[in-house]
Write a protein that holds these residues in place. Structure first.
Motif, PDB file in Angstrom:
ATOM      1  N   ASN A 106      15.183  58.670  16.402  1.00 57.89           N
ATOM      2  CA  ASN A 106      14.196  58.251  15.415  1.00 57.89           C
ATOM      3  C   ASN A 106      12.840  58.862  15.773  1.00 57.89           C
ATOM      4  O   ASN A 106      12.618  59.278  16.913  1.00 57.89           O
ATOM      5  CB  ASN A 106      14.072  56.733  15.371  1.00 57.89           C
ATOM      6  CG  ASN A 106      13.610  56.240  13.998  1.00 57.89           C
ATOM      7  OD1 ASN A 106      13.221  57.034  13.138  1.00 57.89           O
ATOM      8  ND2 ASN A 106      13.642  54.939  13.797  1.00 57.89           N
ATOM      9  N   LEU A 107      11.953  58.914  14.798  1.00 56.59           N
ATOM     10  CA  LEU A 107      10.599  59.395  15.041  1.00 56.59           C
ATOM     11  C   LEU A 107       9.677  58.790  14.003  1.00 56.59           C
ATOM     12  O   LEU A 107      10.083  58.565  12.855  1.00 56.59           O
ATOM     13  CB  LEU A 107      10.521  60.925  15.022  1.00 56.59           C
ATOM     14  CG  LEU A 107      10.751  61.684  13.713  1.00 56.59           C
ATOM     15  CD1 LEU A 107      10.306  63.133  13.888  1.00 56.59           C
ATOM     16  CD2 LEU A 107      12.210  61.674  13.282  1.00 56.59           C
ATOM     17  N   LYS A 108       8.455  58.512  14.419  1.00 53.44           N
ATOM     18  CA  LYS A 108       7.484  57.957  13.481  1.00 53.44           C
ATOM     19  C   LYS A 108       6.088  58.422  13.865  1.00 53.44           C
ATOM     20  O   LYS A 108       5.786  58.698  15.032  1.00 53.44           O
ATOM     21  CB  LYS A 108       7.549  56.427  13.473  1.00 53.44           C
ATOM     22  CG  LYS A 108       7.163  55.761  14.777  1.00 53.44           C
ATOM     23  CD  LYS A 108       7.216  54.244  14.635  1.00 53.44           C
ATOM     24  CE  LYS A 108       6.814  53.546  15.948  1.00 53.44           C
ATOM     25  NZ  LYS A 108       6.846  52.071  15.808  1.00 53.44           N
ATOM     26  N   LYS A 109       5.240  58.500  12.847  1.00 52.07           N
ATOM     27  CA  LYS A 109       3.874  58.967  13.064  1.00 52.07           C
ATOM     28  C   LYS A 109       2.989  57.799  13.475  1.00 52.07           C
ATOM     29  O   LYS A 109       3.045  56.716  12.890  1.00 52.07           O
ATOM     30  CB  LYS A 109       3.329  59.623  11.790  1.00 52.07           C
ATOM     31  CG  LYS A 109       2.059  60.423  12.022  1.00 52.07           C
ATOM     32  CD  LYS A 109       1.729  61.277  10.825  1.00 52.07           C
ATOM     33  CE  LYS A 109       0.587  62.236  11.143  1.00 52.07           C
ATOM     34  NZ  LYS A 109       0.264  63.093   9.992  1.00 52.07           N
ATOM     35  N   TRP A 154       3.150  61.955  17.153  1.00 52.08           N
ATOM     36  CA  TRP A 154       4.488  61.500  16.787  1.00 52.08           C
ATOM     37  C   TRP A 154       5.162  60.852  17.980  1.00 52.08           C
ATOM     38  O   TRP A 154       5.144  61.388  19.083  1.00 52.08           O
ATOM     39  CB  TRP A 154       5.334  62.667  16.289  1.00 52.08           C
ATOM     40  CG  TRP A 154       4.911  63.154  14.941  1.00 52.08           C
ATOM     41  CD1 TRP A 154       3.959  64.100  14.671  1.00 52.08           C
ATOM     42  CD2 TRP A 154       5.386  62.690  13.680  1.00 52.08           C
ATOM     43  NE1 TRP A 154       3.819  64.259  13.318  1.00 52.08           N
ATOM     44  CE2 TRP A 154       4.692  63.408  12.677  1.00 52.08           C
ATOM     45  CE3 TRP A 154       6.345  61.750  13.297  1.00 52.08           C
ATOM     46  CZ2 TRP A 154       4.909  63.210  11.327  1.00 52.08           C
ATOM     47  CZ3 TRP A 154       6.566  61.551  11.952  1.00 52.08           C
ATOM     48  CH2 TRP A 154       5.862  62.275  10.970  1.00 52.08           C
ATOM     49  N   LEU A 157       8.760  59.618  19.445  1.00 50.80           N
ATOM     50  CA  LEU A 157      10.195  59.829  19.263  1.00 50.80           C
ATOM     51  C   LEU A 157      10.968  58.853  20.131  1.00 50.80           C
ATOM     52  O   LEU A 157      10.577  58.570  21.275  1.00 50.80           O
ATOM     53  CB  LEU A 157      10.586  61.253  19.654  1.00 50.80           C
ATOM     54  CG  LEU A 157      10.301  62.373  18.646  1.00 50.80           C
ATOM     55  CD1 LEU A 157       8.815  62.534  18.398  1.00 50.80           C
ATOM     56  CD2 LEU A 157      10.909  63.684  19.126  1.00 50.80           C
ATOM     57  N   LEU A 190      14.370  64.957   9.431  1.00 47.89           N
ATOM     58  CA  LEU A 190      13.268  65.177   8.495  1.00 47.89           C
ATOM     59  C   LEU A 190      13.113  63.961   7.584  1.00 47.89           C
ATOM     60  O   LEU A 190      11.990  63.518   7.314  1.00 47.89           O
ATOM     61  CB  LEU A 190      13.517  66.439   7.665  1.00 47.89           C
ATOM     62  CG  LEU A 190      12.497  66.736   6.553  1.00 47.89           C
ATOM     63  CD1 LEU A 190      11.106  66.979   7.130  1.00 47.89           C
ATOM     64  CD2 LEU A 190      12.947  67.949   5.726  1.00 47.89           C
ATOM     65  N   LYS A 196      13.880  60.901   8.307  1.00 47.09           N
ATOM     66  CA  LYS A 196      13.325  59.804   9.101  1.00 47.09           C
ATOM     67  C   LYS A 196      11.832  59.957   9.347  1.00 47.09           C
ATOM     68  O   LYS A 196      11.136  58.976   9.594  1.00 47.09           O
ATOM     69  CB  LYS A 196      14.072  59.698  10.430  1.00 47.09           C
ATOM     70  CG  LYS A 196      15.488  59.170  10.290  1.00 47.09           C
ATOM     71  CD  LYS A 196      16.207  59.081  11.624  1.00 47.09           C
ATOM     72  CE  LYS A 196      17.612  58.534  11.444  1.00 47.09           C
ATOM     73  NZ  LYS A 196      18.341  58.424  12.731  1.00 47.09           N
ATOM     74  N   SER A 197      11.314  61.182   9.280  1.00 50.23           N
ATOM     75  CA  SER A 197       9.879  61.399   9.491  1.00 50.23           C
ATOM     76  C   SER A 197       9.045  60.819   8.352  1.00 50.23           C
ATOM     77  O   SER A 197       7.863  60.530   8.519  1.00 50.23           O
ATOM     78  CB  SER A 197       9.577  62.895   9.618  1.00 50.23           C
ATOM     79  OG  SER A 197       9.626  63.540   8.349  1.00 50.23           O
ATOM     80  N   SER A 249       4.418  69.338   7.432  1.00 52.26           N
ATOM     81  CA  SER A 249       3.512  68.295   6.959  1.00 52.26           C
ATOM     82  C   SER A 249       2.146  68.897   6.659  1.00 52.26           C
ATOM     83  O   SER A 249       1.783  69.962   7.185  1.00 52.26           O
ATOM     84  CB  SER A 249       3.370  67.200   8.008  1.00 52.26           C
ATOM     85  OG  SER A 249       2.790  67.713   9.200  1.00 52.26           O
ATOM     86  N   ILE A 275       4.037  68.316  12.219  1.00 53.59           N
ATOM     87  CA  ILE A 275       5.494  68.332  12.324  1.00 53.59           C
ATOM     88  C   ILE A 275       6.049  69.368  11.360  1.00 53.59           C
ATOM     89  O   ILE A 275       5.507  69.569  10.266  1.00 53.59           O
ATOM     90  CB  ILE A 275       6.099  66.940  12.026  1.00 53.59           C
ATOM     91  CG1 ILE A 275       7.592  66.912  12.365  1.00 53.59           C
ATOM     92  CG2 ILE A 275       5.844  66.508  10.592  1.00 53.59           C
ATOM     93  CD1 ILE A 275       8.187  65.511  12.374  1.00 53.59           C
TER      94      ILE A 275
END
Length: 499
Positions: free
Chosen positions: A210-213, A219, A221, A251, A253-254, A419, A424
Motif C-alpha cells: 500500500n502507499l499513501k500521500k 509518500w 509505503l 497506481l 492505490k495511490s 502526479s 510519484i
C-alpha cells in the motif's frame, strides 16, 4: 513491525525500468538515498527476464507493424523513425555505463545480430519493397538491404530458404547493425552497480502492499517481507512504480487524479524453443514476418536467434494466450481486482470495439501443438515437432485508457503516468518498453524533476550520459554515424555473434 526508513527515492520493482531510472538518478544525484523493493527473491525475473522478453533491441529495423500501409497505399514511417531514434539513445547510455566501468561486460547483455524482415506472396513482396523504398529516404535506415532473389536469400537465411518452393515470391530486408539484448542480464548489471553504491539499498522478497500521500507531500509505503511476514513502513519524497504488470494496482492505490480511468488488458506469450543444436547453428538472424490481421503490436511472428546465458538459442513465436494474471508470478485475481468504477466504462468500450483482437486471441488460445508447428513451417518448411518445445513467456498488460470520443481505447506501447507535483510516477504498458527504457526514463525525470533537469549541472551530466540527447540523429547524419561507431566500439558490437 520492522524499523522504518526514510530514503529520498523509492523504486518499486527491480526490472529494467527501475534499474535504468535508479542508475540515472544516482548519476545525476549521487548524494540521494535510494531504496529498491522487489517482490521476487531475484532481480529482473518478470518481463525483463530473457525467456519472458522478446530480446530484440527494438529499433524499427525489422518490425513491420511500425510501418503500416495506409489506405492510400503509402507507408507511414512515423513510429519507425521515433523508435529508431529512441533505441540509439538507449545504446548510448549503456555505452556510457560500460566505458565508465559501471557495467561488468557488455557481451553478457548485448550481441550483434542482423535484423531482417521476410515475406512471401506477391502482395507482401510489393509491400516490403514499398517499405524499403520509404525507409531508404531516411538517414537512420540508409544501410538497409533489400532482395527478392532466392539465391541471395539463401545466403542470408539458409534455414528459412531450405527446400522452399523456387516459384514462391519472397523478399527480405536486412540491417547488419541489429542487436539482441538480454534485458534481464542488463538490469542485473545495473542493479549490481547500484548495490555497491553508498546510499543505495536493494530489498528482494519484499512487496509494497500500500502507499499513501502524507500532508507534507511525501509518500508513505507499507512493505511486507515475504520471507518473515514482517511489515515495515518507508517514506520518500519521490516514488517510481516500475512493477511491470503489477504497476496498475499500485497506481490505483495511490489515488492520484492522473491515474484514474486506466485499466489493463493482460496477455500471455508462448514460444517454440528449438532443442536441436544442429538447427540452431544454421540460423543467425532475427527474422520478422507480417503479423496476422487483428494481432496486437509486437506479435509479428519471428524466427529469432538469441544469446541467453552465453549460449545461442533459437525461438519462434510469439503465440498469444490469455490469463487474468498481471504478472507471470501474479494472481488470477489481478484483472478482476483492477476493475474500478473509474475504469469500468473504458474497459467495457474496449471490449466492445476490439473484435479483431478478441478473435485473434481466441484463435491463438485454441491452437494445438500441430497448429504452432504449422505456423513455424511457413518460415522453416522442414520444421519437425520433435526439435521444438513450448516455452512460456511473460505477461504483458496493455494499457486501457479513457478517451473523450470513444469512451475507452486500448493503447499499445508504454504510458508514463505522473502526479501534478511530480512526486510519484508509474510506468504502464509493454513493448517496446525495454528497448526504449532510456528515453522513457529521460522523459520521466524531466517531468518529475523539472527545475533540476533544466540546470546547467544536470544538462552537462545528461550530455555525458547520452551524448546526442536533445539532437536529432535523423537530421544530423554525421552525428548519427559518430554515435553508432562509438556505441559499437564501447559495447563491443563489432564482434561476430557467438557460435
Amino acid at each position: 513491525m520492522n524499523s522504518n526508513s526514510n530514503p529520498d527515492i523509492i523504486l518499486i520493482g527491480a526490472g529494467i525500468m527501475s534499474a535504468t531510472l535508479g542508475s540515472m538518478l544516482n548519476q545525476l544525484m549521487p548524494n540521494a538515498t535510494i531504496e529498491i523493493y522487489e517482490r521476487l527473491d531475484q532481480i529482473a525475473q518478470e518481463s525483463s527476464d530473457a525467456w519472458n522478453n522478446a530480446g530484440t533491441g527494438h529499433s524499427a529495423l525489422c518490425e513491420l507493424n511500425y510501418t503500416p500501409e495506409l489506405p492510400d497505399g503509402t507507408i507511414d514511417a512515423t513510429k519507425a523513425l521515433r523508435v529508431a531514434e529512441q533505441f540509439e539513445l538507449s545504446k548510448q547510455y549503456w555505452a556510457y555505463l560500460s566505458v565508465a566501468k559501471l557495467l561488468q561486460d557488455p557481451k553478457d547483455f548485448i550481441s550483434p545480430i542482423p535484423h531482417m524482415s521476410f515475406v512471401w506472396g506477391a502482395d507482401n513482396v510489393r509491400f516490403l519493397r514499398k517499405r524499403y523504398d520509404k525507409l531508404q529516404t531516411y538517414n537512420l535506415f540508409k544501410d538497409m538491404q533489400f532482395s527478392d532473389e532466392q539465391q541471395q536469400l539463401k545466403e542470408w537465411i539458409p534455414l528459412i530458404m531450405q527446400d522452399r518452393d523456387p516459384k514462391q515470391p519472397v523478399a527480405a530486408t536486412k540491417m547488419d547493425i541489429g542487436t539482441d539484448v538480454n534485458f534481464g542480464a542488463l538490469a542485473r548489471q545495473m542493479i549490481g552497480y547500484l548495490k555497491n553504491t553508498a546510499g543505495v539499498k536493494i530489498f528482494t522478497g519484499h512487496e509494497v502492499t500500500n502507499l499513501k500521500k502524507r500532508s507534507d507531500g511525501s509518500w508513505q509505503l507499507k512493505i511486507k517481507d515475504l520471507t518473515s511476514g514482517q511489515v515495515k513502513k518507508a517514506t520518500a519524497k519521490f516514488v517510481f512504480i516500475g512493477a511491470g504488470g503489477g504497476a496498475l494496482p499500485l497506481l490505483e492505490k495511490s489515488r492520484i487524479p492522473e491515474g484514474k480511468g486506466f485499466g489493463g488488458f493482460p496477455a500471455s506469450g508462448q514460444w517454440l524453443r528449438c532443442t536441436n543444436p544442429d538447427i540452431i547453428k544454421q540460423h543467425q538472424a532475427k527474422v520478422y514476418g507480417k503479423p496476422a490481421v487483428g494481432a496486437p503490436p509486437m506479435s509479428d511472428p519471428h524466427l529469432d536467434t538469441r544469446m541467453i546465458g552465453g549460449e545461442r538459442a533459437l525461438l519462434f513465436g510469439p503465440f498469444a494466450g490469455f490469463s487474468s494474471k498481471f504478472l507471470k508470478n501474479g494472481s488470477y485475481w489481478d484483472l478482476p481486482l483492477s476493475i474500478k468504477w473509474s475504469n469500468l466504462w473504458p474497459m467495457i468500450k474496449v471490449g466492445l470495439t476490439n473484435f479483431a483482437l478478441l478473435k485473434y486471441l481466441i484463435k491463438q488460445i485454441s491452437q494445438s501443438p500441430a497448429d504452432r508447428v504449422n505456423a513455424l513451417k511457413k518460415f522453416y518448411v522442414n520444421a519437425d515437432a520433435k526439435d521444438w518445445e513450448l516455452e512460456i513467456a511473460g505477461q504483458r498488460v496493455q494499457v486501457i485508457k479513457k478517451d473523450p470520443k470513444k469512451g475507452g481505447i486500448l493503447q499499445f506501447g508504454t504510458e508514463v503516468v505522473t502526479s501534478a507535483d511530480g512526486s510519484i510516477s508509474a510506468l504502464l504498458g509493454a513493448s517496446p518498453g525495454a528497448s526504449t527504457s532510456v528515453p522513457i526514463m529521460l522523459e520521466l525525470i524531466q517531468r518529475c524533476f523539472p527545475k533540476e533537469f533544466q540546470s546547467e549541472a544536470w544538462q552537462n551530466k545528461l550530455t555525458q550520459m547520452v551524448p546526442s540527447f536533445g539532437q536529432s540523429l535523423e537530421k544530423h547524419p554525421d552525428l548519427c554515424q559518430k554515435m553508432r561507431s562509438w556505441t559499437s566500439e564501447a559495447l563491443e558490437l563489432n564482434r561476430p555473434i557467438s557460435a
